[in-house]
Design an enzyme around this catalytic site. Structure first.
Site, PDB file in Angstrom:
ATOM      1  N   ALA A  70       0.824  -1.203   0.000  1.00 52.23           N
ATOM      2  CA  ALA A  70       0.000   0.000   0.000  1.00 52.23           C
ATOM      3  C   ALA A  70       0.858   1.253   0.000  1.00 52.23           C
ATOM      4  O   ALA A  70       2.049   1.232   0.332  1.00 52.23           O
ATOM      5  CB  ALA A  70      -0.923  -0.012   1.217  1.00 52.23           C
ATOM      6  N   GLU A 118      -0.703  -9.817  -0.184  1.00 53.95           N
ATOM      7  CA  GLU A 118      -2.134 -10.114  -0.088  1.00 53.95           C
ATOM      8  C   GLU A 118      -2.752 -10.287  -1.474  1.00 53.95           C
ATOM      9  O   GLU A 118      -3.630 -11.127  -1.674  1.00 53.95           O
ATOM     10  CB  GLU A 118      -2.839  -9.005   0.677  1.00 53.95           C
ATOM     11  CG  GLU A 118      -2.486  -9.003   2.162  1.00 53.95           C
ATOM     12  CD  GLU A 118      -3.073  -7.826   2.903  1.00 53.95           C
ATOM     13  OE1 GLU A 118      -3.911  -8.046   3.801  1.00 53.95           O
ATOM     14  OE2 GLU A 118      -2.706  -6.671   2.587  1.00 53.95           O
ATOM     15  N   GLU A 138       3.080  -5.250   7.958  1.00 58.65           N
ATOM     16  CA  GLU A 138       2.221  -4.198   8.501  1.00 58.65           C
ATOM     17  C   GLU A 138       2.391  -3.998  10.004  1.00 58.65           C
ATOM     18  O   GLU A 138       2.247  -2.884  10.510  1.00 58.65           O
ATOM     19  CB  GLU A 138       0.748  -4.523   8.196  1.00 58.65           C
ATOM     20  CG  GLU A 138       0.350  -4.345   6.734  1.00 58.65           C
ATOM     21  CD  GLU A 138       0.557  -5.594   5.898  1.00 58.65           C
ATOM     22  OE1 GLU A 138      -0.007  -5.665   4.793  1.00 58.65           O
ATOM     23  OE2 GLU A 138       1.283  -6.513   6.360  1.00 58.65           O
TER      24      GLU A 138
END
Length: 266
Positions: A70, A118, A138
């Site tokens: 991300a 993911e 994360e």
């Protein structure tokens, strides 16, 4: 190869190579998954799912990076309220890839970290290069995977191994990923896409409805208990007996020679 992407440069676009759709992440240098890229991913996945020419799908990030995850700068600026609203949008992009009713293979070069890992988990099969690195870091940012990592990874490699990767945030190389079952094949980096395409092309003339049914039975069965999973299997199995694919396949098998009443010919 034909490009089926929208007009203009999209961070994820669909190309058609024969009967194989290639979902190409194209946001160099690391294919960071910002909100615009997530929306583009969902659109391209839905396009691949609906295109009748596409019998199998390859998800690829190019020769140097699958996806580094991300956009942390974008996420850091989001408030709690904004993320509450965005979390379902984030998962919907990845769910769109997982929901493609066709065989999907992830072709992984370089980093597949955080959201990139993911995304790889949404595929049915994962092939990576020798220089690949995978992980869910994360936790090191004070958060947890939010695009399916805490759910898809334990289902793939088991809860203990998944917790090790999620709790520590450590990255694994290609060889360890293979040992863990996180990837299914390791190949020289320059052969990753070709190897993935070779796998996908096996389904060019396969029974599309049966493949869809098999994927549905496995994926939905994993989300429930054995009894419910067997009920799902019964339903999709029986449903295929109302299709032309089943009639053609069984007739061809019966006509293939004397004594072919079973797979062994006995």
């Amino acid at each position: 190869m034909t490009n089926a992407a929208a007009v203009g440069h999209a961070p994820v676009w669909l190309a058609i190579d024969g009967a194989v759709g290639i979902l190409r992440l194209d946001r160099p240098p690391l294919n960071v998954l910002n909100r615009a890229t997530q929306a583009s991913l969902r659109q391209a996945a839905e396009q691949a799912a609906a295109d009748e020419r596409v019998r199998a799908v390859v998800v690829h990030g190019g020769p140097t990076a699958f996806s580094a995850g991300a956009d942390i700068k974008e996420m850091a600026a989001m408030t709690h309220a904004e993320m509450v609203g965005h979390a379902s949008v984030l998962q919907a992009a990845f769910d769109a890839v997982a929901a493609i009713p066709k065989p999907v293979v992830a072709a992984i070069n370089g980093p597949a970290l955080g959201g990139g890992c993911e995304l790889a988990l949404t595929a049915d099969v994962r092939i990576c290069g020798t220089e690949a690195r995978l992980g869910l870091p994360e936790i090191l940012l004070g958060v947890i995977p939010g695009a399916g990592g805490t759910q898809r990874l334990p289902r793939l490699i088991g809860p203990s191994k998944a917790k090790d990767l999620i709790f520590t945030g450590r990255q694994v190389d290609a060889d360890e990923a293979l040992r863990l079952g996180l990837v299914d094949q390791v190949t020289p980096s320059d052969l990753v896409l070709d190897t993935a395409l070779e796998w996908a092309r096996r389904f060019e003339k396969g029974p599309a409805l049966a493949l869809h049914a098999a994927k549905t039975a496995v994926d939905q069965g994993l989300a429930t208990d054995l009894a419910a999973g067997l009920a799902i299997e019964r339903t999709v199995f029986a449903g295929l007996f109302g299709t032309q694919d089943r009639l053609i396949g069984m007739r061809r098998f019966a006509d293939s020679g004397p004594g072919h009443a079973s797979f062994t010919g006995r």
